[in-house]
Design an enzyme around this catalytic site. Structure first.
Site, PDB file in Angstrom:
ATOM      1  N   TYR A 224      48.266 -40.054 -31.355  1.00 40.80           N
ATOM      2  CA  TYR A 224      49.434 -39.976 -31.739  1.00 40.80           C
ATOM      3  C   TYR A 224      49.601 -38.210 -30.962  1.00 40.80           C
ATOM      4  O   TYR A 224      48.749 -36.909 -30.667  1.00 40.80           O
ATOM      5  CB  TYR A 224      50.120 -39.108 -33.299  1.00 40.80           C
ATOM      6  CG  TYR A 224      50.200 -40.179 -34.314  1.00 40.80           C
ATOM      7  CD1 TYR A 224      51.348 -40.584 -34.761  1.00 40.80           C
ATOM      8  CD2 TYR A 224      48.877 -41.015 -34.697  1.00 40.80           C
ATOM      9  CE1 TYR A 224      51.963 -41.437 -35.929  1.00 40.80           C
ATOM     10  CE2 TYR A 224      49.230 -41.540 -35.675  1.00 40.80           C
ATOM     11  CZ  TYR A 224      50.056 -41.220 -36.217  1.00 40.80           C
ATOM     12  OH  TYR A 224      50.804 -42.619 -37.030  1.00 40.80           O
TER      13      TYR A 224
ATOM     14  N   PRO B  90      59.579 -42.440 -38.878  1.00 42.47           N
ATOM     15  CA  PRO B  90      57.651 -42.866 -38.931  1.00 42.47           C
ATOM     16  C   PRO B  90      56.618 -42.886 -38.378  1.00 42.47           C
ATOM     17  O   PRO B  90      55.580 -43.564 -38.557  1.00 42.47           O
ATOM     18  CB  PRO B  90      58.494 -43.999 -38.418  1.00 42.47           C
ATOM     19  CG  PRO B  90      59.497 -43.898 -37.290  1.00 42.47           C
ATOM     20  CD  PRO B  90      59.944 -42.994 -38.311  1.00 42.47           C
TER      21      PRO B  90
END
Length: 402
Positions: free
Chosen positions: A207, A299
């Protein structure tokens, strides 16, 4: 002369053959409760539709315990951690060490394949390619699902209807608007998602927070990568040729240690808008909502399908108690029990989203605050544990079951 519909009677009628509807039908069958699933799409469409692919620890456990875990365990990728990347460096969050739990990377469409195969073993309990689907008499003791298929009209009378037909489905829209309270936040960006035929450049998800916007490196198999880029919410995937995508991914995922992506063939690309949404209550009469029909999360936290699994597990238990001993209280408790978990997950998904994305009205102060928050998370065991506990999945029985 008006054509008379073909009529059937079943205990639970389910609208929607996504993960929520299919798993609910499977759980009910294990409890000896009959159901029929009505779906507007074809089997091929459902099995090929690419969606999320991170299963919480308890979601994977539910699939194993109900006989659905063999292919997942054989082909899925167990991940004990993830990376947060910012300021040119990646920092690993060790899920297993911090919580004793991990996650499984296994595509939603693969879960759907497993569920469809399991349900069809029980006979014709899924009706694909249905048109003109409608639910009626949901505020009575004998609600019904109407649909047309192969030129014939059909009516399924039920004790309960489960609305598992997604955000744009007909079930929530069939409830009187004055009976619902809707909570929504629309984010000023979307995700450009691509499926590429390249081995994942990392063994675990990355991420990445970058000045140009968020990026995510994920995967679907040892040969297929799933990658995402923050983009405008109204972006057109056609305006993102492959070269532009790889340049943006390489810039946002680059690190000071020399980490770089190797471009490869892009198989699919699409843009997904980002929103948070909750519908309350999740029940009206004999219609119970589950999954995306009742809530949407951005998401970033990888929670959509996992929330749906939590919903239908609670719903199946409530329906089992009702049919076993007429327990109306279990039905009444379904929505409130699910909403406790839903709002906890909404908070986590919002937190991950605001920490990792660039917002159009960000000031220099906002950007430095984001970096300070990321720095705190990766350097504080307490903060890292909070992220890990939520990412691997809060226990589904934290007050969630009637």
């Amino acid at each position: 002369m008006t054509q008379q519909p073909h009529r059937e009677r079943v205990q639970v009628g389910i609208v929607g053959a996504g993960p929520a509807g299919l798993l609910l039908s499977h759980l009910l069958a294990l409890a000896g409760i009959e159901s029929i699933v009505v779906e507007t799409k074809s089997r091929a469409h459902l099995e090929q539709r690419i969606r999320a692919g991170v299963l919480e620890h308890e979601t994977a456990t539910v699939l194993r315990e109900t006989g659905l875990g063999a292919r997942m365990d054989g082909e899925g990728l167990a991940h004990d951690g993830l990376f947060l990347q910012f300021a040119g460096a990646a920092h690993r969050i060790d899920l297993k060490a911090l919580t004793g739990r991990n996650v499984m990377v296994y595509g939603q469409h693969e879960v759907v394949k497993d569920l469809i195969a399991a349900r069809l073993e029980d006979g014709e309990v899924i009706r694909f390619d249905c048109a003109d689907v409608a639910v009626r008499d949901i505020d009575t003791d004998h609600p019904a699902i109407h649909y047309s298929r192969d030129g014939a009209m059909h009516e399924i009378t039920c004790d309960f209807i489960a609305g598992c037909d997604g955000f744009h489905g007909i079930c929530r829209a069939s409830i009187p608007p004055e009976a619902l309270t809707l909570y929504e936040r629309v984010y000023p960006f979307g995700w450009l998602g691509v499926l590429a035929r390249i081995p994942p450049a990392s063994q675990e998800l990355i991420y990445a927070a970058h000045d140009d916007g968020f990026a995510l490196l994920s995967m679907r198999s040892p040969q297929i990568s799933r990658l995402y880029l923050q983009c405008p919410p109204d972006a057109d995937a056609a305006d993102w040729p492959d070269e532009r995508i790889w340049e943006a991914l390489d810039a946002r995922l680059a690190r000071s240690d020399g980490f770089r992506l190797t471009p490869g063939p892009i198989l699919q690309k699409s843009v997904t808008a980002m929103r948070s949404f909750v519908c309350e209550p999740m029940r009206f009469g004999r219609l119970l909502l589950a999954g995306d029909a009742a809530h949407i999360v951005p998401p970033t936290g990888a929670k959509g399908m996992n929330l749906a699994v939590g919903d239908v597990r609670v719903m199946a238990r409530a329906l089992e108690r009702y049919f076993a001993r007429g327990d109306e209280e279990a039905i009444a408790a379904y929505g409130p029990a699910c909403l406790r978990r839903i709002w906890r997950v909404q908070r986590f998904s919002w937190w991950m989203t605001q920490m990792l994305h660039r917002f159009e009205d960000d000031s220099p102060f906002d950007r430095r605050r984001q970096l300070a928050e990321l720095d705190y998370v990766v350097n504080s065991r307490a903060a890292a544990t909070t992220l890990a506990e939520n990412y691997a999945g809060l226990p589904m029985d934290w007050g969630d079951g009637p």
